[in-house]
Write an enzyme that holds these catalytic residues in place. Structure first.
Site, PDB file in Angstrom:
ATOM      1  N   HIS A 218       0.836  -1.221   0.000  1.00  0.00           N
ATOM      2  CA  HIS A 218       0.000   0.000   0.000  1.00  0.00           C
ATOM      3  C   HIS A 218       0.867   1.268   0.000  1.00  0.00           C
ATOM      4  CE1 HIS A 218       0.438  -0.401   4.357  1.00  0.00           C
ATOM      5  NE2 HIS A 218      -0.467  -1.332   4.454  1.00  0.00           N
ATOM      6  N   ASP A 274      -6.837  -4.834   0.396  1.00  0.00           N
ATOM      7  CA  ASP A 274      -6.627  -4.696   1.845  1.00  0.00           C
ATOM      8  C   ASP A 274      -7.975  -4.924   2.548  1.00  0.00           C
ATOM      9  OD1 ASP A 274      -5.132  -4.319   4.147  1.00  0.00           O
ATOM     10  OD2 ASP A 274      -5.134  -2.136   4.038  1.00  0.00           O
TER      11      ASP A 274
HETATM   12 ZN    ZN Z   1      -0.905  -2.401   6.196  1.00  0.00          ZN
END
Ligand code: ZN
Length: 385
Positions: A218, A274
């Protein structure tokens, strides 16, 4: 299916991971792609399924960062049944391969998670491996990870991570928090290493890349920010054509302008979710480390407002990529499949619709960018939304 075992799926558009083919068909033999041909060239007598008008056929999505789905959190249920429930929830959104992702936890939990994925490998083609996000992270950038479980590696940590396994092992770590040579020990054994939750400097990041680190988890979130005289991991990633970075394109984690900027770099983007348990689930919250996480306005939030993963699914990530970042659909599809397959070094069999690859595919209504059907190893599942 014909007596030869072959059949074909035809679509207005087939994207093979590199090239867009109009009015084409994929010929499937069992679990494998036998050919990609113009529809007019299909042999007579071959059973053909024609996708609805306007549909694209593309490589199935591969999501390298999935914490949960279908109301299951991998940390809470690191078992084959838990992983199957997560994979089933994400399949509705076009995901045909995912890495269940363990958030920093106890050594016992890591052991259970690795064992569960090992046990599943033989009969669950939709799970090519595991992602361990932590525990070797920076306590300065924990995000939602429990600081009490964050630690430096010991020599005893190497063997379980580098043991020979059928599936891929991806480890997210903070390079500045592990001893020199540790990353090389992992990458030499085939482990994919990604920088995340890290305050590494540019120099520390470059040194980690010399040891074989290729991923950035990320990008932008939970890492040293980009600054004029302190370029950090973001600059190191974006100037390297040997780097892959995960982006959470939910419009919440990162401003789309930053993601558009990242796309101008040399590194290869991967769409990741995620995702947390509410994705594909029924409940509006879940518990993490015994703490309540609430879903509010499309965000998963801890009581103090810290983002705790996302509510994103891969179909929405692809749609956002096209609409928020001005990316052509075929490019977004490459970010969702071809790039993650290459990052995991599975591109000889996943992420492309070419002869010899496994028939992991997604059918997409191109107008709404919505998934309508998936195939894993040639087996179809009708999607129910
Ligand atoms: Zn993370």
């Amino acid at each position: 299916m014909s007596r030869s075992g072959q059949h074909a799926i035809a679509a207005d558009v087939v994207f093979d991971g590199a090239v867009v083919h109009r009015d084409a068909a994929v010929v499937i033999d069992g679990a494998t792609i036998a050919a990609l041909v113009p529809r007019a060239d299909l042999p007579a007598g071959l059973p053909v399924q024609r996708l609805p008008d306007g549909c694209w056929l593309a490589p199935g999505f591969i999501d390298v960062q999935v914490n949960g789905g279908g109301d299951v959190l991998f940390n809470d249920d690191p078992s084959p049944a838990g992983i199957r429930a997560i994979a089933a929830a994400h399949r509705r959104f076009g995901t045909t391969g995912l890495l269940p992702t363990l958030i920093t936890d106890t050594p016992e939990k890591m052991k259970a998670a690795l064992a569960a994925v090992d046990e599943l490998m033989d009969d669950e083609p939709g799970v090519p491996g595991i992602h361990l996000e932590g525990p070797f992270l920076s306590p300065e950038k924990p995000g939602v990870h429990a600081v009490k479980h964050i630690r430096a590696p010991t020599p005893e940590d190497v063997a379980p991570l580098t043991a020979s396994r059928k599936g891929v092992v991806l480890v997210t770590l903070a390079p500045e928090c592990v001893p020199p040579g540790f990353i090389r020990q992992l990458t030499r054994a085939g482990v994919r290493v990604s920088l995340g939750h890290s305050m590494a400097t540019y120099e520390q990041t470059r040194a980690a890349m010399q040891e074989g680190l290729t991923g950035f988890t990320h990008l932008f979130n939970a890492m040293r920010p980009l600054a004029a005289r302190d370029p950090g991991p973001i600059a190191a990633a974006l100037e390297s054509s040997d780097a892959w970075f995960g982006m959470i394109a939910d419009g919440v984690h990162v401003d789309p302008a930053m993601l558009r900027l990242a796309l101008r770099g040399a590194a290869k983007p991967m769409l990741v979710t995620d995702a947390m348990p509410p994705v594909g689930g029924k409940r509006a919250g879940f518990s993490l480390y015994g703490e309540e996480i609430r879903v509010n306005d499309g965000k998963c939030l801890r009581h103090d407002g810290t983002l705790a993963g996302s509510m994103l699914d891969m179909a929405t990530a692809v749609r956002n990529c096209v609409r928020m970042m001005d990316v052509p659909l075929e490019t977004a599809l490459r970010f969702a499949s071809t790039h993650p397959a290459a990052f995991l070094r599975l591109d000889h069999r996943l992420g492309r619709l070419v002869r010899g690859c496994r028939a992991d595919m997604v059918a997409i209504d191109a107008k709404d960018i919505a998934t309508v059907r998936t195939w894993i190893a040639g087996k179809a599942a009708q999607l129910v939304h």
